[in-house]
Design a protein around this motif. Structure first.
Motif, PDB file in Angstrom:
ATOM      1  N   LEU A   1       0.822  -1.209   0.000  1.00  8.14           N
ATOM      2  CA  LEU A   1       0.000   0.000   0.000  1.00  8.14           C
ATOM      3  C   LEU A   1       0.859   1.264   0.000  1.00  8.14           C
ATOM      4  CD1 LEU A   1      -2.791  -1.200   2.442  1.00  8.14           C
ATOM      5  CD2 LEU A   1      -3.052  -0.731  -0.004  1.00  8.14           C
ATOM      6  N   ILE A   2       1.966   1.236   0.724  1.00 10.15           N
ATOM      7  CA  ILE A   2       2.886   2.382   0.725  1.00 10.15           C
ATOM      8  C   ILE A   2       3.403   2.625  -0.693  1.00 10.15           C
ATOM      9  CG2 ILE A   2       5.205   3.119   1.454  1.00 10.15           C
ATOM     10  CD1 ILE A   2       4.513   1.800   4.213  1.00 10.15           C
ATOM     11  N   LEU A   3       3.829   1.571  -1.366  1.00  7.71           N
ATOM     12  CA  LEU A   3       4.331   1.699  -2.742  1.00  7.71           C
ATOM     13  C   LEU A   3       3.238   2.176  -3.695  1.00  7.71           C
ATOM     14  CD1 LEU A   3       6.513  -1.527  -2.864  1.00  7.71           C
ATOM     15  CD2 LEU A   3       7.366   0.826  -3.052  1.00  7.71           C
ATOM     16  N   LEU A   4       2.057   1.588  -3.591  1.00  7.14           N
ATOM     17  CA  LEU A   4       0.952   1.971  -4.473  1.00  7.14           C
ATOM     18  C   LEU A   4       0.549   3.432  -4.262  1.00  7.14           C
ATOM     19  CD1 LEU A   4      -1.187  -1.274  -4.191  1.00  7.14           C
ATOM     20  CD2 LEU A   4      -0.175  -0.378  -6.292  1.00  7.14           C
ATOM     21  N   LEU A   5       0.499   3.858  -3.007  1.00  6.15           N
ATOM     22  CA  LEU A   5       0.131   5.253  -2.723  1.00  6.15           C
ATOM     23  C   LEU A   5       1.193   6.219  -3.231  1.00  6.15           C
ATOM     24  CD1 LEU A   5      -1.425   4.937   0.821  1.00  6.15           C
ATOM     25  CD2 LEU A   5      -2.533   5.904  -1.195  1.00  6.15           C
ATOM     26  N   ALA A   6       2.449   5.944  -2.969  1.00 13.44           N
ATOM     27  CA  ALA A   6       3.525   6.845  -3.404  1.00 13.44           C
ATOM     28  C   ALA A   6       3.551   6.962  -4.928  1.00 13.44           C
ATOM     29  CB  ALA A   6       4.878   6.362  -2.881  1.00 13.44           C
ATOM     30  N   GLY A   7       3.500   5.825  -5.612  1.00 14.58           N
ATOM     31  CA  GLY A   7       3.530   5.852  -7.078  1.00 14.58           C
ATOM     32  C   GLY A   7       2.288   6.478  -7.676  1.00 14.58           C
ATOM     33  N   GLY A   8       1.137   6.096  -7.152  1.00 15.69           N
ATOM     34  CA  GLY A   8      -0.116   6.650  -7.664  1.00 15.69           C
ATOM     35  C   GLY A   8      -0.220   8.147  -7.437  1.00 15.69           C
ATOM     36  N   LEU A   9       0.179   8.603  -6.249  1.00 13.12           N
ATOM     37  CA  LEU A   9       0.151  10.040  -5.965  1.00 13.12           C
ATOM     38  C   LEU A   9       1.109  10.812  -6.871  1.00 13.12           C
ATOM     39  CD1 LEU A   9       0.033  10.114  -2.055  1.00 13.12           C
ATOM     40  CD2 LEU A   9      -1.703  11.016  -3.629  1.00 13.12           C
ATOM     41  N   GLY A  10       2.282  10.244  -7.110  1.00 12.16           N
ATOM     42  CA  GLY A  10       3.255  10.910  -7.977  1.00 12.16           C
ATOM     43  C   GLY A  10       2.716  11.124  -9.379  1.00 12.16           C
ATOM     44  N   ASN A  11       2.157  10.092  -9.960  1.00 11.56           N
ATOM     45  CA  ASN A  11       1.642  10.221 -11.323  1.00 11.56           C
ATOM     46  C   ASN A  11       0.364  11.064 -11.380  1.00 11.56           C
ATOM     47  OD1 ASN A  11       3.759   8.868 -12.532  1.00 11.56           O
ATOM     48  ND2 ASN A  11       2.726   6.891 -12.523  1.00 11.56           N
ATOM     49  N   LEU A  12      -0.497  10.940 -10.376  1.00 11.39           N
ATOM     50  CA  LEU A  12      -1.718  11.747 -10.360  1.00 11.39           C
ATOM     51  C   LEU A  12      -1.379  13.226 -10.202  1.00 11.39           C
ATOM     52  CD1 LEU A  12      -4.790  12.003 -10.365  1.00 11.39           C
ATOM     53  CD2 LEU A  12      -4.730  11.588  -7.882  1.00 11.39           C
ATOM     54  N   THR A  13      -0.454  13.538  -9.314  1.00 11.58           N
ATOM     55  CA  THR A  13      -0.037  14.937  -9.132  1.00 11.58           C
ATOM     56  C   THR A  13       0.444  15.528 -10.454  1.00 11.58           C
ATOM     57  OG1 THR A  13       0.614  14.526  -6.841  1.00 11.58           O
ATOM     58  CG2 THR A  13       1.579  16.452  -7.908  1.00 11.58           C
ATOM     59  N   ASP A  14       1.251  14.770 -11.170  1.00 11.26           N
ATOM     60  CA  ASP A  14       1.773  15.266 -12.449  1.00 11.26           C
ATOM     61  C   ASP A  14       0.667  15.493 -13.468  1.00 11.26           C
ATOM     62  OD1 ASP A  14       4.258  15.059 -11.318  1.00 11.26           O
ATOM     63  OD2 ASP A  14       4.881  13.309 -12.471  1.00 11.26           O
ATOM     64  N   ARG A  15      -0.278  14.541 -13.556  1.00 17.11           N
ATOM     65  CA  ARG A  15      -1.367  14.701 -14.529  1.00 17.11           C
ATOM     66  C   ARG A  15      -2.225  15.905 -14.189  1.00 17.11           C
ATOM     67  NH1 ARG A  15      -1.631   9.143 -14.391  1.00 17.11           N
ATOM     68  NH2 ARG A  15      -3.446   9.190 -13.025  1.00 17.11           N
ATOM     69  N   ILE A  16      -2.468  16.138 -12.901  1.00 12.02           N
ATOM     70  CA  ILE A  16      -3.296  17.278 -12.499  1.00 12.02           C
ATOM     71  C   ILE A  16      -2.543  18.589 -12.714  1.00 12.02           C
ATOM     72  CG2 ILE A  16      -4.326  18.447 -10.508  1.00 12.02           C
ATOM     73  CD1 ILE A  16      -5.118  15.618  -9.486  1.00 12.02           C
ATOM     74  N   CYS A  17      -1.279  18.651 -12.302  1.00 14.81           N
ATOM     75  CA  CYS A  17      -0.523  19.915 -12.338  1.00 14.81           C
ATOM     76  C   CYS A  17       0.059  20.235 -13.712  1.00 14.81           C
ATOM     77  CB  CYS A  17       0.610  19.876 -11.314  1.00 14.81           C
ATOM     78  SG  CYS A  17       0.018  19.803  -9.612  1.00 14.81           S
ATOM     79  N   GLN A  18       0.414  19.227 -14.491  1.00 13.59           N
ATOM     80  CA  GLN A  18       1.097  19.452 -15.773  1.00 13.59           C
ATOM     81  C   GLN A  18       0.272  19.021 -16.973  1.00 13.59           C
ATOM     82  OE1 GLN A  18       5.585  18.388 -14.205  1.00 13.59           O
ATOM     83  NE2 GLN A  18       4.608  16.939 -15.509  1.00 13.59           N
ATOM     84  N   GLY A  19      -0.739  18.192 -16.742  1.00 13.34           N
ATOM     85  CA  GLY A  19      -1.509  17.648 -17.851  1.00 13.34           C
ATOM     86  C   GLY A  19      -0.872  16.403 -18.450  1.00 13.34           C
ATOM     87  N   HIS A  20       0.239  15.965 -17.876  1.00 13.84           N
ATOM     88  CA  HIS A  20       0.927  14.757 -18.333  1.00 13.84           C
ATOM     89  C   HIS A  20       1.866  14.268 -17.239  1.00 13.84           C
ATOM     90  CE1 HIS A  20       3.907  17.901 -19.257  1.00 13.84           C
ATOM     91  NE2 HIS A  20       4.778  16.960 -18.941  1.00 13.84           N
ATOM     92  N   VAL A  21       2.295  13.027 -17.377  1.00 16.62           N
ATOM     93  CA  VAL A  21       3.300  12.436 -16.490  1.00 16.62           C
ATOM     94  C   VAL A  21       4.611  12.402 -17.257  1.00 16.62           C
ATOM     95  CG1 VAL A  21       4.002  10.317 -15.280  1.00 16.62           C
ATOM     96  CG2 VAL A  21       1.600  11.029 -15.270  1.00 16.62           C
ATOM     97  N   ASP A  22       5.695  12.773 -16.595  1.00 22.42           N
ATOM     98  CA  ASP A  22       7.011  12.651 -17.220  1.00 22.42           C
ATOM     99  C   ASP A  22       7.559  11.249 -16.987  1.00 22.42           C
ATOM    100  OD1 ASP A  22       7.903  15.069 -18.546  1.00 22.42           O
ATOM    101  OD2 ASP A  22       7.664  16.024 -16.597  1.00 22.42           O
ATOM    102  N   ASP A  23       7.658  10.485 -18.053  1.00 22.13           N
ATOM    103  CA  ASP A  23       8.317   9.186 -18.016  1.00 22.13           C
ATOM    104  C   ASP A  23       9.730   9.387 -18.526  1.00 22.13           C
ATOM    105  OD1 ASP A  23       6.083   7.805 -17.058  1.00 22.13           O
ATOM    106  OD2 ASP A  23       5.308   7.479 -19.069  1.00 22.13           O
ATOM    107  N   TYR A  24      10.663   8.559 -18.065  1.00 19.84           N
ATOM    108  CA  TYR A  24      12.056   8.841 -18.414  1.00 19.84           C
ATOM    109  C   TYR A  24      12.967   7.625 -18.466  1.00 19.84           C
ATOM    110  CZ  TYR A  24      12.051   8.736 -13.338  1.00 19.84           C
ATOM    111  OH  TYR A  24      11.840   8.363 -12.042  1.00 19.84           O
ATOM    112  N   LEU A  25      12.468   6.434 -18.281  1.00 21.31           N
ATOM    113  CA  LEU A  25      13.310   5.238 -18.328  1.00 21.31           C
ATOM    114  C   LEU A  25      12.838   4.296 -19.420  1.00 21.31           C
ATOM    115  CD1 LEU A  25      13.510   4.443 -14.508  1.00 21.31           C
ATOM    116  CD2 LEU A  25      15.370   5.285 -15.946  1.00 21.31           C
TER     117      LEU A  25
END
Length: 158
Positions: free
Chosen positions: A94-118
């Protein structure tokens, strides 16, 4: 694990992921690629407006609402588990799912996209085109741990 430690773990993973995304955003242009580790890994910045593999990009508001609802449910479950001993695999998931999900959701809300890089070059052309980020790794690892926790009788204690 106390609630403070649990929240600290989620925040540390979230902040680490966001810091790496911001670093990549400032050091790679969208679509730019740089090999690292002798070419075994490639830094390849990609602005992804959807979920995994760009799914849902046409319905971003719905995607964001669904993700927020799922994260709320996972957060409630995590804080319910914090009152008990044991269930460490499920808590870690749950810690991993929350951290990852929050990171990508924050980006989609604030930037309109998620930055992928690997990107990991491999023999499969389809897999070689997959570009992801650390938050995606957290979500995948959390999903795997969730399955393991659900399949086994978890008896580990804190």
């Amino acid at each position: 694990m106390s609630r403070a430690k649990t929240l600290s773990a989620v925040l540390a993973l979230y902040v680490g992921d966001e810091a790496i995304k911001k670093y990549m955003m400032h050091h790679l242009k969208d679509g730019e690629e740089k090999p690292v580790l002798g070419g075994k890994l490639r830094l390849h910045r990609l602005e992804n407006p959807g979920a995994a593999m760009g799914l849902g990009k046409e319905h971003q508001k719905l995607l964001n609402a669904f993700a927020a609802a799922m994260l709320a449910i996972l957060g409630v479950r995590l804080f319910q588990l914090d009152k008990t001993s044991g269930k460490n695999r499920e808590k870690a998931a749950l810690i991993l799912l929350l951290a990852g999900g929050l990171g990508n959701l924050t980006d989609r809300i604030c930037q309109g996209h998620v930055d992928d890089y690997l990107r990991i070059p491999c023999r499969s052309e389809k897999l070689s085109r997959v570009v992801f980020n650390l938050a995606d790794v957290f979500v995948a690892a959390g999903t795997g741990l969730s399955v393991l926790a659900a399949l086994g009788n978890e008896t580990d204690h804190e």
